[in-house]
Scaffold this motif. Structure first.
Motif, PDB file in Angstrom:
ATOM      1  N   SER A   1      -2.882   9.714   6.314  1.00 35.68           N
ATOM      2  CA  SER A   1      -2.294  11.264   6.212  1.00 35.68           C
ATOM      3  C   SER A   1      -0.896  11.346   6.615  1.00 35.68           C
ATOM      4  O   SER A   1      -0.285  11.453   7.579  1.00 35.68           O
ATOM      5  CB  SER A   1      -3.122  11.856   7.299  1.00 35.68           C
ATOM      6  OG  SER A   1      -4.506  11.914   7.022  1.00 35.68           O
ATOM      7  N   LEU A   2      -0.069  11.150   5.266  1.00 35.74           N
ATOM      8  CA  LEU A   2       1.315  11.281   5.353  1.00 35.74           C
ATOM      9  C   LEU A   2       1.742  11.963   4.271  1.00 35.74           C
ATOM     10  O   LEU A   2       1.483  11.809   3.157  1.00 35.74           O
ATOM     11  CB  LEU A   2       1.949   9.759   5.350  1.00 35.74           C
ATOM     12  CG  LEU A   2       1.660   8.931   6.508  1.00 35.74           C
ATOM     13  CD1 LEU A   2       1.936   7.465   6.005  1.00 35.74           C
ATOM     14  CD2 LEU A   2       2.456   9.311   7.880  1.00 35.74           C
ATOM     15  N   GLY A   3       2.729  13.103   4.563  1.00 34.92           N
ATOM     16  CA  GLY A   3       3.088  13.879   3.424  1.00 34.92           C
ATOM     17  C   GLY A   3       2.280  14.470   2.603  1.00 34.92           C
ATOM     18  O   GLY A   3       1.359  15.137   3.035  1.00 34.92           O
ATOM     19  N   LYS A   4       2.579  14.334   0.991  1.00 35.49           N
ATOM     20  CA  LYS A   4       1.774  15.104   0.122  1.00 35.49           C
ATOM     21  C   LYS A   4       0.476  14.639   0.283  1.00 35.49           C
ATOM     22  O   LYS A   4      -0.511  15.081  -0.174  1.00 35.49           O
ATOM     23  CB  LYS A   4       2.409  14.711  -1.235  1.00 35.49           C
ATOM     24  CG  LYS A   4       2.435  13.358  -1.834  1.00 35.49           C
ATOM     25  CD  LYS A   4       3.103  13.088  -3.005  1.00 35.49           C
ATOM     26  CE  LYS A   4       2.928  11.678  -3.562  1.00 35.49           C
ATOM     27  NZ  LYS A   4       3.495  11.612  -4.912  1.00 35.49           N
ATOM     28  N   GLN A   5       0.103  13.312   0.656  1.00 41.65           N
ATOM     29  CA  GLN A   5      -1.334  12.665   0.622  1.00 41.65           C
ATOM     30  C   GLN A   5      -2.179  13.471   1.544  1.00 41.65           C
ATOM     31  O   GLN A   5      -3.413  13.590   1.301  1.00 41.65           O
ATOM     32  CB  GLN A   5      -1.259  11.338   1.161  1.00 41.65           C
ATOM     33  CG  GLN A   5      -2.641  10.494   0.600  1.00 41.65           C
ATOM     34  CD  GLN A   5      -2.325  10.362  -0.826  1.00 41.65           C
ATOM     35  OE1 GLN A   5      -1.134  10.095  -1.466  1.00 41.65           O
ATOM     36  NE2 GLN A   5      -3.503  10.521  -1.579  1.00 41.65           N
TER      37      GLN A   5
ATOM     38  N   VAL B   1       0.788  -1.033   0.048  1.00 36.34           N
ATOM     39  CA  VAL B   1      -0.075  -0.081  -0.066  1.00 36.34           C
ATOM     40  C   VAL B   1       0.822   1.331   0.180  1.00 36.34           C
ATOM     41  O   VAL B   1       0.470   2.299  -0.755  1.00 36.34           O
ATOM     42  CB  VAL B   1      -0.956  -0.003   1.303  1.00 36.34           C
ATOM     43  CG1 VAL B   1      -1.533   1.318   1.440  1.00 36.34           C
ATOM     44  CG2 VAL B   1      -2.007  -1.255   1.159  1.00 36.34           C
ATOM     45  N   GLY B   2       2.070   1.285   0.611  1.00 36.32           N
ATOM     46  CA  GLY B   2       2.755   2.268   0.943  1.00 36.32           C
ATOM     47  C   GLY B   2       3.208   2.871  -0.391  1.00 36.32           C
ATOM     48  O   GLY B   2       3.327   3.887  -1.059  1.00 36.32           O
ATOM     49  N   ALA B   3       3.848   1.648  -1.161  1.00 36.68           N
ATOM     50  CA  ALA B   3       4.287   2.030  -2.488  1.00 36.68           C
ATOM     51  C   ALA B   3       3.266   2.404  -3.497  1.00 36.68           C
ATOM     52  O   ALA B   3       3.668   3.393  -4.413  1.00 36.68           O
ATOM     53  CB  ALA B   3       4.839   0.587  -3.237  1.00 36.68           C
ATOM     54  N   ASP B   4       2.065   1.826  -3.382  1.00 34.02           N
ATOM     55  CA  ASP B   4       1.066   2.218  -4.280  1.00 34.02           C
ATOM     56  C   ASP B   4       0.384   3.942  -4.339  1.00 34.02           C
ATOM     57  O   ASP B   4       0.161   4.639  -4.876  1.00 34.02           O
ATOM     58  CB  ASP B   4      -0.355   1.304  -4.171  1.00 34.02           C
ATOM     59  CG  ASP B   4      -1.307   1.642  -5.395  1.00 34.02           C
ATOM     60  OD1 ASP B   4      -0.962   1.461  -6.425  1.00 34.02           O
ATOM     61  OD2 ASP B   4      -2.297   2.051  -5.150  1.00 34.02           O
ATOM     62  N   ARG B   5       0.441   4.015  -2.731  1.00 37.08           N
ATOM     63  CA  ARG B   5       0.084   5.383  -2.515  1.00 37.08           C
ATOM     64  C   ARG B   5       1.113   6.461  -3.096  1.00 37.08           C
ATOM     65  O   ARG B   5       0.723   7.444  -3.704  1.00 37.08           O
ATOM     66  CB  ARG B   5       0.111   5.534  -0.944  1.00 37.08           C
ATOM     67  CG  ARG B   5      -0.412   6.967  -0.473  1.00 37.08           C
ATOM     68  CD  ARG B   5      -0.503   7.068   1.242  1.00 37.08           C
ATOM     69  NE  ARG B   5       1.093   6.474   1.945  1.00 37.08           N
ATOM     70  CZ  ARG B   5       0.958   5.660   2.489  1.00 37.08           C
ATOM     71  NH1 ARG B   5       0.076   4.808   3.197  1.00 37.08           N
ATOM     72  NH2 ARG B   5       2.129   5.386   3.092  1.00 37.08           N
ATOM     73  N   GLU B   6       2.302   6.148  -3.064  1.00 35.02           N
ATOM     74  CA  GLU B   6       3.341   7.112  -3.519  1.00 35.02           C
ATOM     75  C   GLU B   6       3.161   7.145  -4.858  1.00 35.02           C
ATOM     76  O   GLU B   6       3.378   8.185  -5.398  1.00 35.02           O
ATOM     77  CB  GLU B   6       4.936   6.543  -2.883  1.00 35.02           C
ATOM     78  CG  GLU B   6       5.852   7.579  -3.396  1.00 35.02           C
ATOM     79  CD  GLU B   6       5.712   8.867  -2.703  1.00 35.02           C
ATOM     80  OE1 GLU B   6       6.405   9.615  -3.260  1.00 35.02           O
ATOM     81  OE2 GLU B   6       5.183   8.903  -1.514  1.00 35.02           O
ATOM     82  N   ALA B   7       2.778   6.090  -5.629  1.00 33.13           N
ATOM     83  CA  ALA B   7       3.132   6.362  -6.970  1.00 33.13           C
ATOM     84  C   ALA B   7       1.664   6.531  -7.900  1.00 33.13           C
ATOM     85  O   ALA B   7       1.795   7.219  -8.637  1.00 33.13           O
ATOM     86  CB  ALA B   7       3.340   4.835  -7.666  1.00 33.13           C
TER      87      ALA B   7
END
Length: 441
Positions: free
Chosen positions: A146-150, A108-114
């Motif tokens: 709710s992390l960084g740009k998200q 999920v972390g990788a997908d969120r970033e991409a």
């Protein structure tokens, strides 16, 4: 709109006759229940609201036609207090590689970033809301990563959807980030600003046994007090009995004399404590006024998973013991077709059906239907999840006449009324999201 019974009257006034309702989901009234906790009643509807509830044949005859439900169970529209609409339906482009919790977290972390643009998040959240609405859901609380740009992407999208869906599904959102991020003043400032601008007065995080957990909790509780927020936590989603952040949350609530609402989700490791430790923690949870939601489908999917080994544990919290102690308890959908849970459809009838089997809710009281209706509504501060005279005629009609009939089939032929009108229950097609899935199709 055709139903499993007949054509539902499309008129301002009508009567639903000869139906069963769980007595725990009727507001007011004093009607004797049967051995299944069901009462047999008629319900009069006028101008989109419940006009009367009375034993069969006792509603004064009024204008409009009568629809005989032949003993079918009727529920209020239901309340889903723990979901992840922002993660929903990403499985086709990022499946969990091994079905484990770390596999889900990393994928999920990788997908969120991409991939989690405003367009992507909006399309998937709207798809999920249309699904939940068709199944008969009245209100949803979602966690938003709710992390960084998200933070700047998901919260404005959520606020737009909340406005668009007003009158169909009432929405709440709470931020989701690791407890360690609470120690970062810049992060907390950004999250609080997003909640103030776009949210619903909720704050929370994922808690785990970091050395600074109590300091992180103090920061969150103090921020909630200063801003008038309620709190919602992901807690101890592990089979490690050393994970006792639930007790730390209760201690923090008592330490701060917190007067707002607190909801703790998962709490999986509670059921693996020694009896004396479990009893102590539950007593603190009760004293602190904390409510607990179990997510049986997702946790049975993730917990105690080891390749080549049959799971020995269902992954669920000590829900019966919490309820017996007077803690408000509920169950909810959690994730939907993402790496944390490959399945699910935001269908609370399914959640109650499967939760009854997983948690053995049968033979343990007659009011467990509250766990997907009145109790989460009360925890969310909403007037929903019950059938009451004067309230909107928001109802789920089934042909099942008792609990074994209700839980033996998926009730795909249910009828959903919103303000007394049958809605179109056509589910959205997964193909609508194919353009977001990259190579997956």
């Amino acid at each position: 709109m055709t139903t499993g019974f007949a054509r539902l009257p499309d008129v301002a006034a009508f009567r639903l006759a000869n139906l069963h309702v769980p007595v725990c989901l009727i507001e007011g009234g004093d009607i004797a229940a049967d051995r299944n906790g069901l009462v047999r009643v008629d319900i009069a509807v006028a101008n989109g609201r419940v006009d009367a509830i009375a034993p069969v044949g006792k509603v004064a005859s009024g204008a409009g036609p009568v629809l005989d439900l032949d003993g079918g169970i009727v529920l209020p529209r239901l309340v889903d207090c723990h979901t992840h609409l922002d993660k929903g339906h990403i499985w086709p482009r990022c499946p969990n590689p091994d079905g484990t919790f770390p596999g889900a977290l990393n994928t999920v972390g990788a997908d969120r970033e991409a991939n989690w643009s405003a367009e992507d998040v909006r399309a998937r959240m709207d798809f999920s809301l249309r699904t939940a609405f068709a199944h008969g859901t009245a209100a949803i609380r979602t966690h938003l990563d709710s992390l960084g740009k998200q933070i700047g992407i998901s919260w404005p999208v959520y606020a737009e959807l909340r406005s668009e869906w007003a009158g169909r599904i009432a929405l709440q959102a709470t931020p989701l980030f690791g407890a360690d991020a609470a120690l970062d003043p810049a992060h907390m400032q950004a999250v609080i600003a997003a909640v103030k601008a776009h949210g619903d007065g909720l704050l929370g995080c994922v808690t785990y046994m970091i050395p600074e957990l109590d300091r992180a909790l103090d920061i969150l509780f103090q921020a909630a007090i200063e801003n008038g927020f309620d709190l919602d936590f992901h807690v101890d989603e592990t089979k490690d009995p050393a994970a006792r952040s639930l007790e730390h949350i209760a201690d923090a609530a008592l330490r701060h004399r917190f007067a707002g609402r607190i909801l703790c989700g998962h709490c999986c490791s509670l059921s693996l404590q020694a009896p004396e430790d479990e009893a102590r923690i539950i007593a603190k949870v009760r004293e602190a006024g904390i409510a607990v939601v179990s997510l049986p489908l997702c946790n049975m999917y993730l917990q105690d998973r080891q390749r080549g080994r049959t799971p020995r544990w269902r992954g669920i919290t000590a829900l019966h013991e919490l309820k017996a102690a007077g803690v408000p308890v509920m169950i909810a959908s959690d994730n939907t077709r993402d790496p944390f849970y490959a399945y699910g459809d935001l269908d609370l009838v399914e959640v109650l059906r499967e939760g009854t089997r997983i948690l053995q809710l049968d033979h343990s009281g007659l009011d467990w239907a509250k766990a997907i209706a009145r109790t989460p509504a009360e925890t969310m501060g909403m007037n929903a999840g019950a059938i009451a005279v004067g309230a909107p005629a928001d109802l789920v009609l089934t042909r099942a006449r008792d609990w074994t009939e209700l839980f033996s089939r998926p009730q795909a032929d249910r009828t959903v009324l919103v303000s007394g009108r049958a809605i179109d229950r056509t589910l959205p097609d997964y193909r609508e999201l194919d353009h977001l899935m990259g190579q997956a199709s």
